[in-house]
Design a protein around this motif. Structure first.
Motif, PDB file in Angstrom:
ATOM      1  N   PRO A  15      -0.541  -0.337   3.419  1.00 34.61           N
ATOM      2  CA  PRO A  15      -1.290   0.119   2.249  1.00 34.61           C
ATOM      3  C   PRO A  15      -2.572  -0.671   2.071  1.00 34.61           C
ATOM      4  O   PRO A  15      -2.689  -1.815   2.543  1.00 34.61           O
ATOM      5  CB  PRO A  15      -0.318  -0.126   1.081  1.00 34.61           C
ATOM      6  CG  PRO A  15       1.031  -0.168   1.709  1.00 34.61           C
ATOM      7  CD  PRO A  15       0.825  -0.745   3.077  1.00 34.61           C
ATOM      8  N   THR A  16      -3.512  -0.084   1.360  1.00 35.60           N
ATOM      9  CA  THR A  16      -4.799  -0.736   1.124  1.00 35.60           C
ATOM     10  C   THR A  16      -4.623  -2.094   0.464  1.00 35.60           C
ATOM     11  O   THR A  16      -5.327  -3.061   0.792  1.00 35.60           O
ATOM     12  CB  THR A  16      -5.681   0.160   0.238  1.00 35.60           C
ATOM     13  OG1 THR A  16      -5.807   1.436   0.856  1.00 35.60           O
ATOM     14  CG2 THR A  16      -7.062  -0.446   0.063  1.00 35.60           C
ATOM     15  N   ALA A  44      -3.773  -2.517 -10.734  1.00 31.79           N
ATOM     16  CA  ALA A  44      -4.434  -1.316 -10.220  1.00 31.79           C
ATOM     17  C   ALA A  44      -3.506  -0.540  -9.287  1.00 31.79           C
ATOM     18  O   ALA A  44      -3.459   0.701  -9.321  1.00 31.79           O
ATOM     19  CB  ALA A  44      -5.723  -1.695  -9.494  1.00 31.79           C
ATOM     20  N   ASP A  45      -2.740  -1.266  -8.466  1.00 33.25           N
ATOM     21  CA  ASP A  45      -1.769  -0.616  -7.576  1.00 33.25           C
ATOM     22  C   ASP A  45      -0.721   0.133  -8.391  1.00 33.25           C
ATOM     23  O   ASP A  45      -0.336   1.271  -8.067  1.00 33.25           O
ATOM     24  CB  ASP A  45      -1.072  -1.668  -6.701  1.00 33.25           C
ATOM     25  CG  ASP A  45      -1.964  -2.193  -5.598  1.00 33.25           C
ATOM     26  OD1 ASP A  45      -1.707  -3.306  -5.113  1.00 33.25           O
ATOM     27  OD2 ASP A  45      -2.919  -1.488  -5.205  1.00 33.25           O
ATOM     28  N   GLU A  46      -0.257  -0.506  -9.454  1.00 32.14           N
ATOM     29  CA  GLU A  46       0.769   0.117 -10.295  1.00 32.14           C
ATOM     30  C   GLU A  46       0.244   1.382 -10.967  1.00 32.14           C
ATOM     31  O   GLU A  46       0.916   2.422 -10.982  1.00 32.14           O
ATOM     32  CB  GLU A  46       1.242  -0.898 -11.340  1.00 32.14           C
ATOM     33  CG  GLU A  46       2.417  -0.430 -12.163  1.00 32.14           C
ATOM     34  CD  GLU A  46       2.937  -1.520 -13.089  1.00 32.14           C
ATOM     35  OE1 GLU A  46       3.437  -1.165 -14.179  1.00 32.14           O
ATOM     36  OE2 GLU A  46       2.848  -2.702 -12.718  1.00 32.14           O
ATOM     37  N   ASP A  47      -0.970   1.308 -11.498  1.00 32.99           N
ATOM     38  CA  ASP A  47      -1.565   2.476 -12.168  1.00 32.99           C
ATOM     39  C   ASP A  47      -1.831   3.607 -11.185  1.00 32.99           C
ATOM     40  O   ASP A  47      -1.573   4.784 -11.480  1.00 32.99           O
ATOM     41  CB  ASP A  47      -2.874   2.076 -12.852  1.00 32.99           C
ATOM     42  CG  ASP A  47      -2.655   1.113 -14.007  1.00 32.99           C
ATOM     43  OD1 ASP A  47      -3.640   0.456 -14.418  1.00 32.99           O
ATOM     44  OD2 ASP A  47      -1.514   1.010 -14.491  1.00 32.99           O
ATOM     45  N   SER A  48      -2.358   3.267 -10.006  1.00 32.46           N
ATOM     46  CA  SER A  48      -2.658   4.280  -9.001  1.00 32.46           C
ATOM     47  C   SER A  48      -1.391   4.954  -8.500  1.00 32.46           C
ATOM     48  O   SER A  48      -1.336   6.184  -8.352  1.00 32.46           O
ATOM     49  CB  SER A  48      -3.411   3.639  -7.824  1.00 32.46           C
ATOM     50  OG  SER A  48      -3.707   4.586  -6.832  1.00 32.46           O
ATOM     51  N   ALA A  49      -0.353   4.168  -8.241  1.00 31.26           N
ATOM     52  CA  ALA A  49       0.904   4.728  -7.754  1.00 31.26           C
ATOM     53  C   ALA A  49       1.502   5.692  -8.774  1.00 31.26           C
ATOM     54  O   ALA A  49       1.990   6.773  -8.417  1.00 31.26           O
ATOM     55  CB  ALA A  49       1.895   3.604  -7.443  1.00 31.26           C
ATOM     56  N   ALA A  89       2.162   9.568  -8.041  1.00 37.39           N
ATOM     57  CA  ALA A  89       3.557   9.999  -8.111  1.00 37.39           C
ATOM     58  C   ALA A  89       3.706  11.152  -9.106  1.00 37.39           C
ATOM     59  O   ALA A  89       4.439  12.119  -8.858  1.00 37.39           O
ATOM     60  CB  ALA A  89       4.454   8.825  -8.512  1.00 37.39           C
ATOM     61  N   LYS A  90       2.989  11.075 -10.209  1.00 36.77           N
ATOM     62  CA  LYS A  90       3.022  12.136 -11.219  1.00 36.77           C
ATOM     63  C   LYS A  90       2.436  13.429 -10.656  1.00 36.77           C
ATOM     64  O   LYS A  90       2.991  14.515 -10.856  1.00 36.77           O
ATOM     65  CB  LYS A  90       2.236  11.691 -12.455  1.00 36.77           C
ATOM     66  CG  LYS A  90       2.311  12.624 -13.649  1.00 36.77           C
ATOM     67  CD  LYS A  90       1.651  11.976 -14.858  1.00 36.77           C
ATOM     68  CE  LYS A  90       1.785  12.852 -16.102  1.00 36.77           C
ATOM     69  NZ  LYS A  90       0.955  14.067 -16.008  1.00 36.77           N
ATOM     70  N   ILE A  91       1.319  13.311  -9.935  1.00 38.16           N
ATOM     71  CA  ILE A  91       0.710  14.502  -9.325  1.00 38.16           C
ATOM     72  C   ILE A  91       1.658  15.114  -8.293  1.00 38.16           C
ATOM     73  O   ILE A  91       1.848  16.338  -8.251  1.00 38.16           O
ATOM     74  CB  ILE A  91      -0.640  14.141  -8.671  1.00 38.16           C
ATOM     75  CG1 ILE A  91      -1.665  13.798  -9.747  1.00 38.16           C
ATOM     76  CG2 ILE A  91      -1.148  15.284  -7.790  1.00 38.16           C
ATOM     77  CD1 ILE A  91      -2.963  13.228  -9.206  1.00 38.16           C
ATOM     78  N   GLU A 107      -1.510  15.870   0.204  1.00 39.03           N
ATOM     79  CA  GLU A 107      -2.573  14.912  -0.084  1.00 39.03           C
ATOM     80  C   GLU A 107      -2.095  13.846  -1.072  1.00 39.03           C
ATOM     81  O   GLU A 107      -2.450  12.666  -0.947  1.00 39.03           O
ATOM     82  CB  GLU A 107      -3.803  15.627  -0.636  1.00 39.03           C
ATOM     83  CG  GLU A 107      -4.987  14.721  -0.965  1.00 39.03           C
ATOM     84  CD  GLU A 107      -5.511  13.960   0.246  1.00 39.03           C
ATOM     85  OE1 GLU A 107      -5.246  14.376   1.396  1.00 39.03           O
ATOM     86  OE2 GLU A 107      -6.171  12.934   0.038  1.00 39.03           O
ATOM     87  N   SER A 108      -1.287  14.253  -2.053  1.00 41.49           N
ATOM     88  CA  SER A 108      -0.763  13.270  -3.013  1.00 41.49           C
ATOM     89  C   SER A 108       0.143  12.263  -2.319  1.00 41.49           C
ATOM     90  O   SER A 108       0.159  11.080  -2.670  1.00 41.49           O
ATOM     91  CB  SER A 108      -0.004  13.980  -4.141  1.00 41.49           C
ATOM     92  OG  SER A 108       1.185  14.596  -3.672  1.00 41.49           O
ATOM     93  N   PHE A 109       0.884  12.705  -1.301  1.00 40.28           N
ATOM     94  CA  PHE A 109       1.713  11.774  -0.524  1.00 40.28           C
ATOM     95  C   PHE A 109       0.840  10.781   0.244  1.00 40.28           C
ATOM     96  O   PHE A 109       1.161   9.591   0.330  1.00 40.28           O
ATOM     97  CB  PHE A 109       2.600  12.546   0.452  1.00 40.28           C
ATOM     98  CG  PHE A 109       3.830  13.145  -0.171  1.00 40.28           C
ATOM     99  CD1 PHE A 109       4.092  12.999  -1.524  1.00 40.28           C
ATOM    100  CD2 PHE A 109       4.744  13.850   0.598  1.00 40.28           C
ATOM    101  CE1 PHE A 109       5.233  13.537  -2.106  1.00 40.28           C
ATOM    102  CE2 PHE A 109       5.887  14.396   0.038  1.00 40.28           C
ATOM    103  CZ  PHE A 109       6.138  14.245  -1.311  1.00 40.28           C
ATOM    104  N   ARG A 110      -0.244  11.271   0.819  1.00 41.18           N
ATOM    105  CA  ARG A 110      -1.141  10.380   1.564  1.00 41.18           C
ATOM    106  C   ARG A 110      -1.734   9.317   0.635  1.00 41.18           C
ATOM    107  O   ARG A 110      -1.853   8.147   0.997  1.00 41.18           O
ATOM    108  CB  ARG A 110      -2.256  11.184   2.243  1.00 41.18           C
ATOM    109  CG  ARG A 110      -1.794  12.036   3.404  1.00 41.18           C
ATOM    110  CD  ARG A 110      -2.965  12.676   4.146  1.00 41.18           C
ATOM    111  NE  ARG A 110      -2.474  13.486   5.240  1.00 41.18           N
ATOM    112  CZ  ARG A 110      -2.128  14.765   5.141  1.00 41.18           C
ATOM    113  NH1 ARG A 110      -2.264  15.383   3.985  1.00 41.18           N
ATOM    114  NH2 ARG A 110      -1.662  15.431   6.175  1.00 41.18           N
ATOM    115  N   ARG A 111      -2.138   9.758  -0.551  1.00 43.27           N
ATOM    116  CA  ARG A 111      -2.697   8.810  -1.517  1.00 43.27           C
ATOM    117  C   ARG A 111      -1.639   7.816  -1.985  1.00 43.27           C
ATOM    118  O   ARG A 111      -1.909   6.627  -2.157  1.00 43.27           O
ATOM    119  CB  ARG A 111      -3.258   9.578  -2.716  1.00 43.27           C
ATOM    120  CG  ARG A 111      -4.390  10.523  -2.378  1.00 43.27           C
ATOM    121  CD  ARG A 111      -5.656   9.762  -2.068  1.00 43.27           C
ATOM    122  NE  ARG A 111      -6.790  10.659  -1.905  1.00 43.27           N
ATOM    123  CZ  ARG A 111      -8.040  10.270  -1.759  1.00 43.27           C
ATOM    124  NH1 ARG A 111      -8.325   8.981  -1.751  1.00 43.27           N
ATOM    125  NH2 ARG A 111      -9.015  11.149  -1.611  1.00 43.27           N
TER     126      ARG A 111
END
Length: 538
Positions: A350-351, A403-408, A412-414, A471-475
């Motif tokens: 992961p990034t 930031a990782d927590e918010d992005s995940a 995950a919601k999408i 795409e949501s899985f990739r993100r």
């Protein structure tokens, strides 16, 4: 060649294509130039001795014109086991080409496997061999890796002496031919930048039946015999016979993890006319020894009736001083940006993990600097400032974690919402299809038209949602595992709080599908749809 307008069913497809392949085999006897039996727009044609030609196709990266433009992609496929474990690589081009107002890097891949005619045109006929060999468009087989290198060397020498002006240029330097690297081969076999990420991830890069594109073992294809180059349709890049007919040598040494581990023999890619259909895939790779035999009987260079090669057009990197300056100028920005994620150790991480690696490196440098300042007696003020830098690095780690927590959670919601949308649309589709069938049987034209439109609308919704879903899985995969787990747990609690039982049930499937994606690094939209259809069934 005759082509069917509609193919219905796998069995019917094979029957039709079995007939067409017979026509294709007969067609090779019809008058045509062996060097380019399927001319197409965009072909790069280079001359050869005796009036023959070698044809190449551009493989663009679609990454712009920067000196360090790289195309990052994953080689391998989980179906190949540990020998083909998905591995991130970064591929560069050799030539900067104008594509209708914008420049892009590319390399050129041989359109066809090198034929007997082309080989003997350069190398000369064996003693007593028929002149007919010079017209043969069968792939050249039973040659060694060293023979292939010698052929490329002799052809390069001929081009430099007789047709240098025909070669593509990288700055002031002309290109040259060589065997492709393993990464160049697989990128081209998968369709390169001309296909979307889901299609690129497929084991087989074709939408239609496989016998239309590739020769493999059995009566529905090769009948276990070597076939002429270019008879079947090409892939999306215009390349013929990439996955079948003959296994193709590459320039790369074999390593289990592609670019790390102990080196072995050379890499051969793709299948051949004796390979089972189920075994063909873009990731198929084998280690070929340079020499075969035994201590008792002796060894000889490895040459097989199922193995040949195709060429790539490439160039040197440091073509002149101007190029060197461009690379030098762009290096720092590249190294701090895209290049920071390129090392093998973090290539599929992961990034945030990549950022952690860089932060750890910075902290190590800082600790060494603090020790050196203390040794030299740098004073209290300097030590205090270094302490502030150290504290700032620690704070950045905390901010990055949040930031990782918010992005995940957002991704995950999408993913969950798209999964539930797919579930609902897949529940609608059987009903619409049933009503459409009833209306067609009853001859209700107006209703058939209305339901047909509705069917297309639902199917369109499903196709679009699958794209967003993958795409949501990739993100989501760009965030650390702990953040993903926390995000799914958090969203599950939210749904339970709002009594959304159906969504909770679908979320379990979404989470399981993401887990599979995270392990394989491949989108399986067909499998995902099948699982959600089963979940949606009454």
């Amino acid at each position: 060649m005759f082509r069917p307008g509609v193919i219905i069913g796998d069995g019917a497809a094979r029957t039709v294509w079995g007939f067409l392949l017979v026509l294709a085999m007969l067609a090779v006897a019809w008058p045509c130039r062996a060097h380019n039996p399927r001319p197409a727009q965009g072909d790069m044609v280079l001359p050869m001795p005796g009036g023959e030609e070698m044809v190449f196709r551009p493989v663009f990266l679609d990454q712009g014109d920067g000196p360090f433009a790289l195309r990052r992609f994953k080689m391998g496929d989980p179906s190949g086991g540990f020998r083909e474990h998905p591995t991130a690589v970064a591929l560069g081009g050799s030539f900067l080409v104008d594509r209708g107002g914008r420049k892009d890097w590319c390399y050129y891949m041989g359109k066809y496997e090198v034929t007997e005619g082309q080989y003997y045109t350069v190398m000369g006929l064996p003693d007593g061999a028929s002149q007919d060999l010079l017209q043969s468009n069968l792939p050249m087989t039973r040659v060694t890796y060293f023979d292939a290198l010698t052929f490329a060397d002799r052809y390069n020498r001929w081009l430099m002496e007789n047709a240098q002006g025909k070669l593509p240029m990288s700055g002031p330097s002309p290109g040259f031919v060589r065997l492709p690297t393993e990464a160049e081969w697989e990128f081209a076999a998968r369709g390169g930048a001309e296909v979307g990420p889901d299609q690129f991830d497929r084991k087989i890069p074709y939408d239609d039946v496989l016998p239309k594109y590739e020769w493999f073992s059995g009566p529905s294809s090769s009948h276990n015999k070597l076939k002429a180059s270019g008879v079947l349709d090409p892939n999306v890049l215009g390349l013929h016979d990439m996955l079948g007919n003959v296994t193709e040598m590459t320039q790369s040494l074999y390593r289990i993890e592609y670019y790390q581990g102990r080196p072995g023999g050379f890499v051969a890619r793709g299948g051949h006319f004796l390979t089972a259909e189920a075994m063909l895939r873009s990731s198929l790779r084998t280690e070929e020894p340079f020499y075969i035999g035994s201590q008792a009987k002796g060894f000889k260079p490895n040459a097989k009736p199922t193995m040949g090669f195709r060429l790539t057009l490439s160039s040197i990197i440091y073509t002149d001083r101007a190029t060197l300056k461009d690379l030098e100028f762009a290096w720092e920005e590249y190294r701090e940006g895209q290049g920071a994620a390129m090392p093998a150790a973090v290539s599929v991480s992961p990034t945030s993990v990549q950022a952690d690696v860089k932060s750890q490196e910075a902290m190590e440098h800082l600790q060494r600097l603090k020790a050196e300042v203390a040794r030299l007696g740098g004073g209290e003020a300097l030590s205090r400032e270094l302490g502030f830098v150290e504290a700032s690095l620690a704070d950045m780690a905390v901010i990055r974690r949040q930031a990782d927590e918010d992005s995940a959670y957002a991704w995950a919601k999408i993913a969950a919402e798209q999964g539930f949308f797919l579930y609902r649309e897949l529940r609608k589709l059987p009903t619409v299809l049933m009503l459409l069938e009833s209306a067609e049987k009853a001859g209700r034209t107006a209703m058939v038209e209305k339901l047909g439109t509705r069917r297309d609308e639902v199917q369109g919704n499903i196709d679009a949602a699958l794209g967003t879903y993958s795409e949501s899985f990739r993100r989501l995969a760009s965030t650390p595992d702990w953040a993903v787990d926390k995000a799914f747990e958090r969203y599950t609690e939210f749904l339970l709080k709002h009594s959304a039982a159906d969504q909770v049930r679908v979320l379990k499937t979404v989470r399981a599908q993401y887990k599979d994606f995270d392990q394989t690094k491949r989108a399986d939209t067909v499998g995902w749809r099948r699982q959600l259809e089963a979940l949606a069934a009454p």
